[in-house]
Design a protein around this motif. Structure first.
Motif, PDB file in Angstrom:
ATOM      1  N   ASP A 235      39.374  32.016  15.940  1.00 51.74           N
ATOM      2  CA  ASP A 235      38.626  31.019  15.615  1.00 51.74           C
ATOM      3  C   ASP A 235      37.047  31.539  15.861  1.00 51.74           C
ATOM      4  O   ASP A 235      36.223  31.485  15.072  1.00 51.74           O
ATOM      5  CB  ASP A 235      38.896  29.858  16.195  1.00 51.74           C
ATOM      6  CG  ASP A 235      37.986  28.775  15.637  1.00 51.74           C
ATOM      7  OD1 ASP A 235      37.685  28.681  14.395  1.00 51.74           O
ATOM      8  OD2 ASP A 235      37.351  28.015  16.235  1.00 51.74           O
ATOM      9  N   LYS A 236      36.910  31.965  17.140  1.00 55.52           N
ATOM     10  CA  LYS A 236      35.455  32.305  17.659  1.00 55.52           C
ATOM     11  C   LYS A 236      34.938  33.624  17.537  1.00 55.52           C
ATOM     12  O   LYS A 236      33.621  33.771  17.002  1.00 55.52           O
ATOM     13  CB  LYS A 236      35.348  32.059  19.165  1.00 55.52           C
ATOM     14  CG  LYS A 236      35.719  30.486  19.506  1.00 55.52           C
ATOM     15  CD  LYS A 236      35.051  29.409  19.156  1.00 55.52           C
ATOM     16  CE  LYS A 236      35.323  27.949  19.371  1.00 55.52           C
ATOM     17  NZ  LYS A 236      34.498  27.114  18.773  1.00 55.52           N
ATOM     18  N   THR A 366      39.528  24.657  29.454  1.00 53.69           N
ATOM     19  CA  THR A 366      38.075  24.476  29.761  1.00 53.69           C
ATOM     20  C   THR A 366      37.251  25.932  29.891  1.00 53.69           C
ATOM     21  O   THR A 366      36.348  26.166  29.354  1.00 53.69           O
ATOM     22  CB  THR A 366      37.733  23.910  31.296  1.00 53.69           C
ATOM     23  OG1 THR A 366      38.649  22.518  31.092  1.00 53.69           O
ATOM     24  CG2 THR A 366      36.601  23.663  31.628  1.00 53.69           C
ATOM     25  N   GLY A 367      38.331  27.017  30.759  1.00 52.16           N
ATOM     26  CA  GLY A 367      37.619  28.247  30.694  1.00 52.16           C
ATOM     27  C   GLY A 367      37.552  29.098  29.455  1.00 52.16           C
ATOM     28  O   GLY A 367      36.539  29.614  29.062  1.00 52.16           O
ATOM     29  N   PRO A 373      33.264  32.110  23.817  1.00 50.62           N
ATOM     30  CA  PRO A 373      32.282  32.374  22.753  1.00 50.62           C
ATOM     31  C   PRO A 373      31.228  33.438  23.317  1.00 50.62           C
ATOM     32  O   PRO A 373      30.360  33.988  22.445  1.00 50.62           O
ATOM     33  CB  PRO A 373      31.624  31.141  22.477  1.00 50.62           C
ATOM     34  CG  PRO A 373      32.746  30.035  22.795  1.00 50.62           C
ATOM     35  CD  PRO A 373      33.456  30.721  23.977  1.00 50.62           C
ATOM     36  N   HIS A 374      31.161  33.544  24.602  1.00 50.79           N
ATOM     37  CA  HIS A 374      29.988  34.298  25.230  1.00 50.79           C
ATOM     38  C   HIS A 374      30.796  35.812  25.803  1.00 50.79           C
ATOM     39  O   HIS A 374      29.739  36.792  25.366  1.00 50.79           O
ATOM     40  CB  HIS A 374      29.425  33.529  26.193  1.00 50.79           C
ATOM     41  CG  HIS A 374      28.709  32.375  25.993  1.00 50.79           C
ATOM     42  ND1 HIS A 374      27.577  32.161  25.454  1.00 50.79           N
ATOM     43  CD2 HIS A 374      29.375  31.127  26.268  1.00 50.79           C
ATOM     44  CE1 HIS A 374      27.321  31.015  25.254  1.00 50.79           C
ATOM     45  NE2 HIS A 374      28.287  30.249  25.812  1.00 50.79           N
ATOM     46  N   TRP A 378      37.178  39.542  27.152  1.00 54.59           N
ATOM     47  CA  TRP A 378      37.101  39.480  28.642  1.00 54.59           C
ATOM     48  C   TRP A 378      37.422  38.305  29.295  1.00 54.59           C
ATOM     49  O   TRP A 378      37.642  37.993  30.403  1.00 54.59           O
ATOM     50  CB  TRP A 378      35.855  40.523  29.202  1.00 54.59           C
ATOM     51  CG  TRP A 378      36.047  41.942  28.762  1.00 54.59           C
ATOM     52  CD1 TRP A 378      35.446  42.723  27.947  1.00 54.59           C
ATOM     53  CD2 TRP A 378      37.200  42.847  29.184  1.00 54.59           C
ATOM     54  NE1 TRP A 378      35.790  43.982  27.618  1.00 54.59           N
ATOM     55  CE2 TRP A 378      36.882  44.133  28.576  1.00 54.59           C
ATOM     56  CE3 TRP A 378      37.939  42.810  30.180  1.00 54.59           C
ATOM     57  CZ2 TRP A 378      37.601  45.170  28.781  1.00 54.59           C
ATOM     58  CZ3 TRP A 378      38.935  43.854  30.363  1.00 54.59           C
ATOM     59  CH2 TRP A 378      38.591  45.223  29.503  1.00 54.59           C
ATOM     60  N   ALA A 379      36.727  37.267  28.653  1.00 57.03           N
ATOM     61  CA  ALA A 379      36.690  35.945  29.085  1.00 57.03           C
ATOM     62  C   ALA A 379      38.088  35.542  29.278  1.00 57.03           C
ATOM     63  O   ALA A 379      38.749  34.798  30.159  1.00 57.03           O
ATOM     64  CB  ALA A 379      35.959  34.963  28.111  1.00 57.03           C
ATOM     65  N   ALA A 380      38.838  35.851  28.334  1.00 53.02           N
ATOM     66  CA  ALA A 380      40.421  35.477  28.166  1.00 53.02           C
ATOM     67  C   ALA A 380      41.010  35.951  29.446  1.00 53.02           C
ATOM     68  O   ALA A 380      41.967  35.196  29.855  1.00 53.02           O
ATOM     69  CB  ALA A 380      40.899  35.766  26.709  1.00 53.02           C
TER      70      ALA A 380
END
Length: 495
Positions: A235-236, A366-367, A373-374, A378-380
């Motif tokens: 989605d993002k 939350t994470g 989006p930023h 790597w956020a995942a």
């Protein structure tokens, strides 16, 4: 049949059943663009959440209640579980039909209605298929388990190749999955019928549902951890990025796949083993052995899989070679938390696990919401690592509070230190090696680690002596002959 032969049959069966997409990945990625592969992965997410609901925790109920029972009571419990699964499957069919417009509008990619139907068929049949396959494992029918899974895998692979060559794209994958699942269910129905009294028995439903329902809620929470990341990536940041992440995730899943010969034996038998005189120590040793095996497999894959991806996958997917290292660490934590939480299963309630899963789900959601989006992929990875570390610590703490087991922790600490040393050494020398050289050196380092762990007696030496797992198999059979018919919590039966 010996323990090693059973493990070999389980290994072949599960690799063929779940490993078709992994074994065929170089071929499939050569036929599908990243956009097509990412679109397919977003549709598979729908099947993942559907499988959790359709299964309705019946497998956990089989482990808990059918395992310690025998005779007529056993057959009645099996009938009850299968009947409930049929009702859930029928209800799920109506639910999908009613929600079809909503699904077509909300999925992160535009699909046709027939594609939703195709992915729904194996999803709806999963609960019915899982029960007879689980019973085969509980009765040590490893050879029969293997034959059925190999049959399904061969049919599925042939259909995929034929239809991809015909230019059907992602429809080829969907049609092959639906047809092979129908075939497997038809083949299993005779065995399932022989295990039951009469279809329609519902006398133990309250007891079964009371135990299984928290597992459904718990697994929905688990989906929020391991499924929502892909949905939010689609989605993002787009399905192309999702395709890279999905490739890395599928390679990381090999760790769980290679653990299956152990876990397919261990999970159905761990509750009954607790009732033996030395049950707590045996359970602790086996859980820790599985944890150490998982660490070794993860290190081996970290040393070899990145160079394999660079060598055999199209360049569009090469970022997955970096992402897979992080996801392997995540799956190592998941494997350990799955093995070291026996206390959460020892009673008639599974609510402890449910609340831990939902807490971890809240952290994950939350994470993902704040970071994907930023920092996209790597956020995942970082969110998953944090969540599964938390999950492991909570599971271990509450499991030990409910049912203290005498774990020996020196083994996994040694595995981690040796694995980190070898991986660091590979990073130092890899710049001067070709890709083939990196792959070969990674394999050699893995072999050295195995030899060291066997020498330290962290792993059993299966060459010079009979693996003690053979005696554990025989002791498990003895347990089945002496188990009480009562369904009281196992913890109350411990010495």
């Amino acid at each position: 049949m010996s323990a090693l032969k059973q493990s070999a049959y389980y290994g072949i069966g599960i690799v063929m059943m779940k490993g078709v997409s992994l074994l065929m990945m170089p071929y499939i990625t050569s036929k599908l663009t990243p956009h097509e592969y990412g679109s397919l992965e977003s549709l598979v997410l729908l099947a993942d959440i559907g499988t959790i609901i359709i299964g309705f925790g019946m497998i956990e109920s089989l482990y808990r209640f059918v395992g310690p029972s025998k005779g007529k009571q056993r057959k009645e419990l099996i009938s009850n579980c299968f009947t409930l699964s049929v009702f859930v499957t029928i209800s799920g069919s109506f639910l999908i039909w009613m929600l079809m417009p909503f699904l077509l509008a909300r999925l992160p990619h535009q699909f046709e209605q027939y594609q939703i139907v195709l992915i729904a068929i194996p999803t709806l049949l999963e609960g019915l298929i899982a029960i007879p396959l689980t019973l085969m494992r509980m009765e040590s029918l490893a050879k029969r388990f293997c034959i059925f899974n190999v049959l399904k895998a061969i049919v599925q692979a042939l259909l995929i190749i034929t239809m991809l060559e015909a230019g059907l794209g992602i429809d080829a994958i969907l049609i092959a999955g639906a047809c092979s699942s129908v075939l497997l269910l038809v083949c299993l129905l005779r065995f399932q019928w022989d295990q039951m009294t009469n279809f329609g028995h519902l006398g133990n439903s309250v007891q079964l549902l009371k135990y299984s329902t928290p597992f459904v809620l718990s697994n929905i929470g688990l989906f929020a951890i391991t499924g929502l990341d892909r949905w939010m990536l689609a989605d993002k940041v787009g399905v192309e990025t999702l395709a890279i992440y999905a490739i890395a995730a599928k390679f990381a899943m090999i760790l769980g796949l290679l653990m299956q010969p152990f876990t397919l034996w261990w999970f159905p038998n761990r509750i009954s083993m607790l009732q033996h005189d030395q049950g707590p120590q045996q359970c602790a040793d086996n859980a820790m052995l599985g944890t150490n095996i998982g660490i070794f497999i993860a290190v081996t894959m970290m040393l070899t899989v990145p160079s394999f991806i660079y060598l055999f996958l199209p360049i569009e997917y090469h970022l997955a070679a970096q992402v897979v290292v992080g996801l392997l660490l995540v799956n190592t934590l998941k494997n350990a938390s799955d093995l070291l939480n026996l206390g959460c299963f020892s009673g008639n309630s599974s609510q402890c696990q449910m609340w831990i899963q939902w807490l971890c789900s809240a952290i994950a959601i939350t994470g993902y919401w704040l970071l994907i989006p930023h920092f996209d992929i790597w956020a995942a990875v970082f969110v998953l690592a944090g969540v599964y570390t938390t999950r492991l610590l909570l599971f271990y703490y509450f499991s030990q509070s409910l049912l203290p087991l005498p774990y020996r922790h020196s083994g996994w600490l040694t595995c981690v230190v040796v694995g980190a040393t070898l991986y660091g050494a590979s990073l130092v020398i890899s710049p001067v090696l070709s890709l083939w050289g990196q792959l070969i050196v990674g394999g050699l380092f893995s072999f050295l680690m195995l030899v060291f762990l066997v020498g330290m007696k962290i792993f059993p030496n299966v060459i010079s002596s009979r693996w003690t797992l053979t005696s554990l198999f025989s002791s498990t059979s003895d347990h089945k002959q002496t188990n009480s018919d009562t369904l009281e919590p196992v913890a109350k039966k411990l010495p």
